[in-house]
Scaffold this motif. Structure first.
Motif, mmCIF file in Angstrom:
data_model
loop_
_atom_site.group_PDB
_atom_site.id
_atom_site.type_symbol
_atom_site.label_atom_id
_atom_site.label_comp_id
_atom_site.label_asym_id
_atom_site.label_seq_id
_atom_site.Cartn_x
_atom_site.Cartn_y
_atom_site.Cartn_z
ATOM 1 N N HIS A 1 -27.981 -55.786 -12.400
ATOM 2 C CA HIS A 1 -27.805 -56.075 -13.828
ATOM 3 C C HIS A 1 -29.162 -56.240 -14.511
ATOM 4 C CE1 HIS A 1 -26.031 -57.455 -17.492
ATOM 5 N NE2 HIS A 1 -26.478 -58.685 -17.363
ATOM 6 N N GLU B 1 -25.839 -52.648 -18.003
ATOM 7 C CA GLU B 1 -24.460 -52.334 -17.658
ATOM 8 C C GLU B 1 -24.400 -51.175 -16.675
ATOM 9 O OE1 GLU B 1 -20.177 -51.306 -19.752
ATOM 10 O OE2 GLU B 1 -21.991 -51.182 -20.952
ATOM 11 N N TRP C 1 -20.356 -57.026 -16.097
ATOM 12 C CA TRP C 1 -21.327 -56.016 -16.520
ATOM 13 C C TRP C 1 -21.173 -54.702 -15.750
ATOM 14 C CZ3 TRP C 1 -24.343 -55.159 -12.274
ATOM 15 C CH2 TRP C 1 -24.506 -56.223 -11.386
#
Length: 151
Positions: free
Chosen positions: A25, A30, A48
């Motif tokens: 992340h 994302e 995410w």
């Protein structure tokens, strides 16, 4: 940074096993993965990581004749985007992705990028964690990544 980053199962599993999943992340923001990969991973994915199916199931089935279903789903999904980076560790899948002109990186490449971005101070502790979970990597590759990171 690439607009779309798609992760295969092995990348998720390796970073999860060494308690560094959040590093993905921090490096990429994302990520996307496929339902097939999410099932193979077998754990809850953080918010995410978005799950998206490849639209062309025939293409995915064709790719699955050459590589694992999770990797095939990742490559089929990648075909739907112009600017994509695939996170792949399997050699056969990486070779196929390169033949298909996809940009790829693997676990050690992700760790190297994290160091370049000053997200981590050193690569060696993460390599040691990977080795502790029986991640197989040639000694000369370890030496090379340590060398290019001045460690």
């Amino acid at each position: 940074m690439h607009r779309i980053v798609i992760s295969d199962t092995s990348t998720l599993i390796l970073f999860h096993k060494i308690n560094e999943l959040n590093l993905l992340h921090l490096v990429y923001g994302e990520l996307y993965t496929t339902p097939e990969i999410a099932i193979e991973f077998g754990e809850d994915l953080p918010n995410w990581i978005s799950i998206k199916s490849a639209s062309d199931k025939k293409y995915q089935k064709f790719l699955a004749t050459q590589i694992d279903i999770g990797e095939a789903s990742a490559l089929a999904l990648a075909s739907e985007f112009d600017d994509v980076l695939l996170l792949l560790d399997d050699l056969k899948a990486r070779k196929l992705a390169i033949q298909l002109n996809y940009k790829i990186t693997e676990t050690l490449g992700i760790i190297h990028k994290a160091k370049q971005m000053d997200i981590i101070e050193k690569v060696k502790p993460l390599i040691d964690k990977l080795l502790s979970i029986n991640f197989r990597i040639a000694e000369n590759i370890i030496e090379e990544i340590l060398k290019i990171n001045n460690e």
